[in-house]
Design a protein around this motif. Structure first.
Motif: not given
Length: 172
Positions: A23-24, A32-33, A57-58, A148-150
């Motif tokens: 869901d996330l 982001r919008g 990471l979003v 984003r990559r951890p």
């Protein structure tokens, strides 16, 4: 990621998404919008704390309000939030949690007291949420899914995880 403390003078947008990992991830385009449309605002997300490492990471959220589910009232003073966004669903329980915040603006699907688009039947969830915030003048690209990559190395290099979901849809 910070926790909700005293207001810092910026308008606050609270997004309710008190669900799980999938869901996330399908809400990333909508988050982001919201961030792009309102760079002046503090984006606050109400969701379970165990999702915080992924939420980091979003790169679209400032604050996490720990929310284990809809059974618990959000720990936010009524009237503090400028805009409440219901990305949890379309039911009276999630709308009620947003309404209890007494925001200046409610963002969700059409319901009594709510201006918005009709609830779409079927389709991809990421498109549903991107379409919702876009309708509310926060343009979102449903294909903007990358996170984003951890920084930590993978405990299983070369492996791919496919999240197929764990909960049945209501009524099934």
């Amino acid at each position: 990621m910070e926790r909700l403390a005293e207001p810092d003078g910026r308008p606050e947008i609270l997004v309710l998404r008190a669900l799980g990992l999938g869901d996330l991830l399908v809400s990333v385009p909508a988050l982001r919008g919201i961030r792009r449309a309102r760079p002046d605002a503090r984006v606050v997300v109400a969701m379970p704390t165990w999702l915080e490492p992924v939420l980091d990471l979003v790169d679209a959220v400032d604050v996490l309000v720990p929310t284990p589910g809809l059974e618990v009232v959000l720990d936010v003073a009524p009237g503090r939030i400028e805009t409440a966004v219901d990305l949890h669903g379309h039911g009276p329980q999630s709308r009620g949690r947003c309404e209890a915040l007494r925001p200046q603006r409610l963002v969700g699907f059409r319901a009594p007291g709510w201006d918005g688009p009709e609830w779409p039947v079927g389709g991809l969830e990421r498109r549903r949420w991107a379409g919702l915030v876009s309708w509310h003048r926060m343009p979102a690209d449903p294909d903007d899914l990358a996170i984003r990559r951890p920084e930590e190395r993978s405990p299983a290099p070369g492996c791919v995880v496919v999240h197929v979901g764990t909960a049945p849809a209501p009524g099934r």
